[in-house]
Design a protein around this motif. Sequence first.
Motif, PDB file in Angstrom:
ATOM      1  N   TYR A   1       0.834  -1.204   0.000  1.00 53.94           N
ATOM      2  CA  TYR A   1       0.000   0.000   0.000  1.00 53.94           C
ATOM      3  C   TYR A   1       0.870   1.256   0.000  1.00 53.94           C
ATOM      4  O   TYR A   1       0.680   2.167  -0.812  1.00 53.94           O
ATOM      5  CB  TYR A   1      -0.906  -0.026   1.230  1.00 53.94           C
ATOM      6  CG  TYR A   1      -1.960   1.040   1.261  1.00 53.94           C
ATOM      7  CD1 TYR A   1      -3.198   0.842   0.662  1.00 53.94           C
ATOM      8  CD2 TYR A   1      -1.732   2.254   1.911  1.00 53.94           C
ATOM      9  CE1 TYR A   1      -4.175   1.824   0.702  1.00 53.94           C
ATOM     10  CE2 TYR A   1      -2.705   3.239   1.951  1.00 53.94           C
ATOM     11  CZ  TYR A   1      -3.931   3.012   1.347  1.00 53.94           C
ATOM     12  OH  TYR A   1      -4.895   3.989   1.391  1.00 53.94           O
ATOM     13  N   VAL A   2       1.842   1.288   0.914  1.00 54.13           N
ATOM     14  CA  VAL A   2       2.708   2.460   1.034  1.00 54.13           C
ATOM     15  C   VAL A   2       3.562   2.617  -0.222  1.00 54.13           C
ATOM     16  O   VAL A   2       3.705   3.719  -0.759  1.00 54.13           O
ATOM     17  CB  VAL A   2       3.591   2.345   2.292  1.00 54.13           C
ATOM     18  CG1 VAL A   2       4.621   3.475   2.322  1.00 54.13           C
ATOM     19  CG2 VAL A   2       2.736   2.384   3.555  1.00 54.13           C
ATOM     20  N   ALA A   3       4.104   1.508  -0.720  1.00 53.89           N
ATOM     21  CA  ALA A   3       4.980   1.569  -1.894  1.00 53.89           C
ATOM     22  C   ALA A   3       4.255   2.072  -3.133  1.00 53.89           C
ATOM     23  O   ALA A   3       4.851   2.712  -3.997  1.00 53.89           O
ATOM     24  CB  ALA A   3       5.582   0.192  -2.164  1.00 53.89           C
ATOM     25  N   SER A   4       2.945   1.784  -3.228  1.00 52.57           N
ATOM     26  CA  SER A   4       2.198   2.196  -4.414  1.00 52.57           C
ATOM     27  C   SER A   4       1.791   3.662  -4.353  1.00 52.57           C
ATOM     28  O   SER A   4       1.548   4.281  -5.386  1.00 52.57           O
ATOM     29  CB  SER A   4       0.937   1.338  -4.566  1.00 52.57           C
ATOM     30  OG  SER A   4       0.047   1.586  -3.506  1.00 52.57           O
ATOM     31  N   LEU A   5       1.716   4.234  -3.144  1.00 56.46           N
ATOM     32  CA  LEU A   5       1.234   5.603  -3.003  1.00 56.46           C
ATOM     33  C   LEU A   5       2.340   6.613  -2.756  1.00 56.46           C
ATOM     34  O   LEU A   5       2.119   7.817  -2.868  1.00 56.46           O
ATOM     35  CB  LEU A   5       0.200   5.684  -1.877  1.00 56.46           C
ATOM     36  CG  LEU A   5      -1.091   4.894  -2.105  1.00 56.46           C
ATOM     37  CD1 LEU A   5      -2.027   5.051  -0.924  1.00 56.46           C
ATOM     38  CD2 LEU A   5      -1.783   5.347  -3.375  1.00 56.46           C
ATOM     39  N   THR A   6       3.507   6.144  -2.382  1.00 56.92           N
ATOM     40  CA  THR A   6       4.617   7.081  -2.194  1.00 56.92           C
ATOM     41  C   THR A   6       5.923   6.344  -2.424  1.00 56.92           C
ATOM     42  O   THR A   6       6.043   5.143  -2.168  1.00 56.92           O
ATOM     43  CB  THR A   6       4.602   7.705  -0.786  1.00 56.92           C
ATOM     44  OG1 THR A   6       5.632   8.695  -0.696  1.00 56.92           O
ATOM     45  CG2 THR A   6       4.814   6.655   0.291  1.00 56.92           C
ATOM     46  N   VAL A   7       6.898   7.076  -2.922  1.00 54.35           N
ATOM     47  CA  VAL A   7       8.231   6.509  -3.132  1.00 54.35           C
ATOM     48  C   VAL A   7       9.259   7.267  -2.308  1.00 54.35           C
ATOM     49  O   VAL A   7      10.459   7.065  -2.468  1.00 54.35           O
ATOM     50  CB  VAL A   7       8.609   6.567  -4.631  1.00 54.35           C
ATOM     51  CG1 VAL A   7       7.760   5.611  -5.444  1.00 54.35           C
ATOM     52  CG2 VAL A   7       8.475   7.991  -5.167  1.00 54.35           C
ATOM     53  N   SER A   8       8.770   8.150  -1.436  1.00 55.94           N
ATOM     54  CA  SER A   8       9.659   8.967  -0.620  1.00 55.94           C
ATOM     55  C   SER A   8       8.978   9.241   0.717  1.00 55.94           C
ATOM     56  O   SER A   8       7.814   8.897   0.920  1.00 55.94           O
ATOM     57  CB  SER A   8       9.976  10.286  -1.342  1.00 55.94           C
ATOM     58  OG  SER A   8       8.782  10.997  -1.592  1.00 55.94           O
TER      59      SER A   8
END
Length: 868
Positions: A476-483
């Motif tokens: 979930y986190v990886a798909s919505l933010t890369v930083s």
Amino acid sequence: MNRIKNQGVINRIADRTRKAGKSRNIIAVLAIALTTVLFTTLFTVGGSIVAKQQESTMRQVGGSAHAGFKYLTRKEYDIVKKDKELKEVSCRIVVAEAVNKELLKLRTEVSFYENLDAKFSFCYPEAGHMPKKEDEIVTSDLVLHKLGVPCRLGEKVTLELKINEREPVKKTFTLCGYFKGDTISQSQLAAVSEAFARKVAPTPETSAMETGIDASDYAGRIMADFNFKNSFNLEKQAQELAARCGFPEGVDTGLNWAYMGGDIDITTTVLIAVILFVIALSGYLIIYNIFYINVYRDIRYYGLLKTIGTTGKQLRKVVYRQGFMLSVYGIPVGLLAGTAVGKLVLPVVMAELSFSRTADTEVELNLWVFAGAAVFSFVTVFISCIRPCRIASKVSPIEAVRYTEKPDTAQEKRHVRGGKRLRVKKTKRVSPRAMAYQNIRRNRKKIIIVVASLSLSLVLLNSIYSLIRGFDMDKYVASLTVSDFSVADATLDNLSVDFNAIVTDGVTEEFLGALKEQKGVEEIGNIYMKEVWPTFTDEAYGLIEERIIRNPQVRETFQALMGSYDDAPDIEDYCREPGIDGKVYGVGKPVMELLRDPEGELDWEKFSTGKYVIATRYGMNETSNINYFQPGEKVTVSNEAGETREYEVLAVADMPRACGFQHYGMFNCDYILPEEEYLDLMGKQQPMRTIFNVDKEHEEKMETWIADYCENINEELTYTSKASIVEQFDGEKNMYALVGGLLSFILAMIGILNFINTMVTSVLSRRQEFAMMEAVGMTGGQLKAMLCVEGGYYALYTAVCAVILSAVLSATAVRRLGETFFFFTWKLTVTPVLLCIPAVLVVVLLVPAACCRSMDKVSVVERMRKAE
């Protein structure tokens, strides 16, 4: 045969029969109430969400009227206004557009509004009154805030008005009213008086229907808004209205797509259907069982009624009357309780919806919600009564008087030898366990209903747990933010904002300057973007035809998406006109290193020379990514002015979703350039998005600083952080846990009530039998042990049934539903069922023990004297 009016007698018999069993009635009323709670909660939450989404869409569109005709003359408007088929008609007159520099990012239209049309357009003043004098104005608090004017009546508001294509003129108005503006609206509104409109923008007398108009002829035109008597098929109704008014087919018509609905989401439809089915099934299981038991308990009574001339039809009326009267008590209680539960659940569900920022979380209560829940509940009761009514109506008086509860199947084995049937009886050891086993086999249908009712809640609980357990926070986190942090204009990722209102260069120089001064910032990456349709040489287009257009997989996907349109073009025609979509991105080294699934080399030193470009892939889904171009091939990139430059493809990669533009076409051939080369080709602009990382020590301080900056310094910016995304993930997970847990709890209550009713009725109907057992030597402890073992068998059957069904559903339905979430990873589990089995066992042991204690208060002799 004489027709006798005996409905009153039938009603009295039904009411007295119902009142004779008060304990049974309490359970029945509770069952009906719980079923109604589920229906009411579903309709309350679902109805509120639909209503709020429709209102949000109306505010986005800018009006609540069904439809409207645009750019009319006064004569044409009068024709529309006289149409008798319309429910309401009102209008506004276009005056100008406010072009103050403070309003460059807040488009503001200035018009004269009739009172009703102001209400249609959500610009009727919440404080003050509509403009009457020439220098009076009404506008939104958002416009006033941008202009630096307090929301106070009597304040002076200076606007630069651009009327048609003329030079802007300044005009100072007096604020006579204001209203709360909508951030999702396509434009903000300002209302002026009719006197001012007539003075600066008189209505033209030439019709715009035949010749059409442009921006040089908008001022003074009348925009007619109207409501039909209903909102069904607005397009057809608008066409019929135009024909009645004598307007040509080309009349500019606006339809409010808030009423138009959209394509039905098959997943959502199936999910709602499944929820309705589960609720109806759970209600049916207990209500049917209650009436089924009651009919058999009173079977002798119904037999005696038949001996005095009562017909089967009249007995059905007696049972239906009981169900109706119990519904009269249970349904209102369920409606009130369901409304309370809906108020609890709605804010949690709303928080996870895309339009939640633009809508409140108050429950929308209306007659249809209550009527729908009541009807579904009553239908469930009615269906549950059908089989018991049939049993009561077909009862034979003689069989009814002799009736005792018997096993469904004979306990004896029959063998056929020489054409003769011989009965071979099997002698079994008498024990509480053996007797309990024989007792529960008396009525297998009862066992099935009770076990199904108890299992239903466990299966649902396990399904909800399996779904939530599969939610992968890392995905979930990886798909919505890369930083650690990402900053952009507030409109960029807001799906409720109109496409034309999205700002793609909103990260200001002031913010970037302030960011560089913050401690702990490790690296900053800017992402620039412009939508520029790609230019292809003949050679390049030939490669696209070979790899994309003629690809069977692509053609199949295209056909599936366009197949619902009667006039859908072939894929070849579509790619020529409107053409292949495209965006050009400009990125720095930090962003280039985040590109997904690269083919070729991502060498920054080589890339930053300005001679190379990174191409993206075609891909309508995750499994069908096909390269438009291969590394080493030449492509042409153009800017908005039509200037073109040729680059070599350095690599093929995908832009991370958290970095790109969240709107896609059928075909997207995007190019990625290094930041300096992009700005040189496209011209100077502000970044679309800025991403940056912060060291662990300063994460909390950065969260506080950036939140304050976006709320108080530049409200047009918004940010996402890993912490906020984790919180968003927890909120979505908690929503499913709350809704699913609540549904499971109510279903568990229904199942327990069903078991209690079954056991209590079974014990009461066998009081004389138990008394005889005690009279011939069976102790009270043995009797209690027998009943507890009966309960244990229910628990055993429930456990086996729940484990098997939970495993099957988890591997099929839950897995398929979970795969619709991009952050789901399926894992088989039946842990919730196993953890709940001890609780079920406690219940099924306590209920028989309580029944025995109640029965022991009456002596054996007294119980033997009483008829069953």
